[in-house]
Design an enzyme around this catalytic site. Structure first.
Site, PDB file in Angstrom:
ATOM      1  N   HIS A 476       0.904  -1.225   0.033  1.00  0.00           N
ATOM      2  CA  HIS A 476       0.010  -0.081   0.288  1.00  0.00           C
ATOM      3  C   HIS A 476       0.872   1.431  -0.189  1.00  0.00           C
ATOM      4  O   HIS A 476       0.529   2.249   0.676  1.00  0.00           O
ATOM      5  CB  HIS A 476      -0.904   0.128   1.270  1.00  0.00           C
ATOM      6  CG  HIS A 476      -2.001  -1.329   1.238  1.00  0.00           C
ATOM      7  ND1 HIS A 476      -2.619  -1.424   2.336  1.00  0.00           N
ATOM      8  CD2 HIS A 476      -2.594  -2.037   0.451  1.00  0.00           C
ATOM      9  CE1 HIS A 476      -3.359  -2.351   2.178  1.00  0.00           C
ATOM     10  NE2 HIS A 476      -3.203  -2.914   0.961  1.00  0.00           N
ATOM     11  N   PRO A 477       1.781   1.426  -0.827  1.00  0.00           N
ATOM     12  CA  PRO A 477       2.645   2.644  -0.858  1.00  0.00           C
ATOM     13  C   PRO A 477       1.889   3.581  -1.190  1.00  0.00           C
ATOM     14  O   PRO A 477       1.189   3.699  -2.339  1.00  0.00           O
ATOM     15  CB  PRO A 477       3.776   2.254  -1.715  1.00  0.00           C
ATOM     16  CG  PRO A 477       3.410   1.342  -2.706  1.00  0.00           C
ATOM     17  CD  PRO A 477       2.465   0.401  -1.999  1.00  0.00           C
TER      18      PRO A 477
END
Length: 544
Positions: A476-477
């Site tokens: 989930h960057p």
């Protein structure tokens, strides 16, 4: 020296990246048949079966055919480990290999963005943009839409083990709920998934492929972007490598970066927009000195606790049973049901790491399976995974180019567990997981902690070390081109997603989140694209 070929004519919009955001942008911006749209994708087409069968993530993650296979720098908070950092390598981007979980986050996430001064980004502001592209199994109502392209369904497989875990969570004081997407996701429920009749429903399937017949939309794949072109501070086009040749295209309107929290800022830096000192070190002419480009990296670190069980079925057993995979393939082919329809996690849980928290800050993904890491084989013993992530981390990392060569992957340094608060939350998360698993509902199955192992004590130091040993990205960057006010030194884009210090250049993807949302980030990214497309079109009308 290879010659440079210019793609015919000028485009109103050039979109870089055909991922979760880019596919939706291409759909919306090409809806105006008077506008020419070019979308460039570094990966290929999604013409591999495992992009479409949901359980294919087990084969796609870590596979260079479908994953860019990035790696982080060694992480001090993870006891010196370097992590694999998956990113999708095909049209659809990471939505072609992700967990398919439809999760908006919490209303307070977006209200916080508005409180930062970002007008138009509160929960009430963004909810219509979520609904606009939804085709939701719960029907058309105040919360959901049904006229959109993105299909959202309930899971098509159930496991007794997950039912038992949900009961155990209730026994531990975590209520059962029916829906995570109302604005308050606290509680335990089944996840909603981006599937249609048992097939993955990626951004490419939903938004891009149905409109590729439009004469004003052009898709090019295998395009490794070298840089955005500028005339002074005005973006004028894009230069990329494709099939061993340098190609260019000109934009009479806007260039839009939609290559994700890693790709978009890497391209910005190679184009001369970023921290001036870094760019000068690599001999790149500075177009705009923006220290925030690549800063503010946020991600959810998952702590994957694994428990061996007996007396109850897990995917591990079904897979290794005689003719196990064959049986599952038949069940899928005949009925579009069973384990091959599985998202990595079917059961979710949101709760607080301590009672004093204002809102839920932990998210669980409960999986009726176990493996050392995604991309590797399932364990040959029955087990489940209780993966828990701090969804409001305070640690911040960075993405920085290593070389002027666009083929050189950037340096990715998330700085997990670099704050006292994140370390405290990690220790609390492991304690809470142990408390849930110790409840009566799971006792008949004799859960035995395989990771981190019951030899790990209950003191903070031991638990923080264990978190560093078992923690890994949950993919989930966000936040590396943050939206902000001009007074914010790390601001990269304004509330209309325009890159500060230059003209006719926007970033519209997960990069722009000032703070990460409390849950899986794919749905918020598509919302950002929906709202971003509306902003682009509104600005074009205003300047017509």
């Amino acid at each position: 020296m290879a010659r440079t070929e210019a793609i015919d004519g000028d485009y109103d919009y050039i979109i870089i990246g055909a991922g979760s955001a880019g596919c939706l942008l291409a759909n919306r911006l090409s809806a105006d048949r008077g506008k020419r749209v070019l979308i460039l994708e570094a990966g290929g087409r999604d013409n591999w079966i495992w992009f479409h069968i949901p359980v294919g993530y087990l084969f796609a993650i870590g596979n260079p055919r479908s994953d860019w296979c990035f790696k982080t720098e060694p992480e001090a908070g993870l006891n010196g480990r370097s992590l694999n950092y998956p990113r999708g390598k095909a049209i659809g981007g990471s939505s072609a290999i992700n967990a398919m979980i439809y999760m908006r986050g919490q209303a307070a996430d977006y209200d916080h963005w508005r409180q930062l001064g970002l007008a138009g980004w509160g929960w009430d502001d963004v909810l219509p943009f979520f609904k606009q592209h939804e085709n939701h199994f719960l029907g058309d109502n105040a919360l959901y839409g049904t006229s959109g392209e993105l299909r959202i369904e309930a899971p098509r497989v159930r496991w007794d083990l997950l039912d038992a875990f949900r009961t155990a969570a209730s026994q531990a004081g975590i209520k059962a709920v029916t829906d995570f997407n109302t604005g308050d996701n606290e509680g335990c429920s089944a996840f909603h998934v981006n599937q249609k009749r048992g097939r993955r429903w990626s951004s490419a399937t939903a938004f891009l492929k149905p409109v590729l017949s439009r004469s004003n939309l052009r898709l090019e794949t295998g395009c490794l972007v070298e840089a955005v072109s500028f005339d002074g501070r005005r973006a004028t086009g894009v230069r990329w490598r494709q099939n061993g040749q340098t190609r260019t295209a000109q934009a009479r309107g806007e260039v839009i970066l939609a290559a994700g929290a890693i790709g978009s800022v890497h391209i910005l830096q190679m184009s001369g927009v970023g921290p001036g000192e870094l760019l000068q070190q690599h001999g790149i002419t500075v177009i705009a000195d923006r220290p925030g480009v690549g800063a503010n990296l946020q991600d959810h670190l998952q702590l994957r606790l694994i428990y061996k069980v007996d007396g109850i079925t897990t995917l591990n057993q079904r897979y290794y049973a005689p003719l196990g995979l064959t049986r599952m393939l038949l069940e899928y082919a005949l009925f579009r049901r069973g384990p091959l329809t599985m998202a990595p996690s079917q059961l979710g849980l949101f709760t607080r790491s301590d009672p004093d928290r204002a809102r839920a800050n932990l998210q669980y993904h409960i999986q009726p399976l176990s493996l050392d890491r995604f991309g590797e084989a399932l364990h040959k013993f029955p087990a489940f995974t209780a993966s828990v992530a701090n969804v409001q981390p305070t640690s911040r990392g960075q993405v920085r180019l290593r070389s002027r060569d666009p083929q050189a992957a950037p340096s990715i340094k998330p700085n997990y567990l670099s704050t006292d608060e994140d370390r405290r939350v990690a220790a609390s998360a492991i304690r809470l997981t142990r408390r849930i698993v110790a409840q009566a509902a799971l006792a008949p199955f004799h859960p035995a902690e395989y990771l981190p192992g019951d030899q790990v004590g209950d003191d903070d130091a031991a638990l923080v070390k264990a978190a560093g040993d078992i923690g890994t990205t949950i993919f989930h960057p966000v936040g590396t081109a943050k939206m902000g006010l001009p007074s914010d030194p790390l601001m990269v884009v304004d509330e209309r997603l325009r890159v500060a210090g230059v003209e006719r250049l926007r970033v519209i993807d997960a990069s722009v989140m000032p703070t990460i949302t409390s849950g899986n980030t794919n749905a918020p990214t598509m919302m950002i694209a929906e709202k971003g497309a509306a902003l682009v079109r509104a600005d074009a009308r205003a300047h017509a």
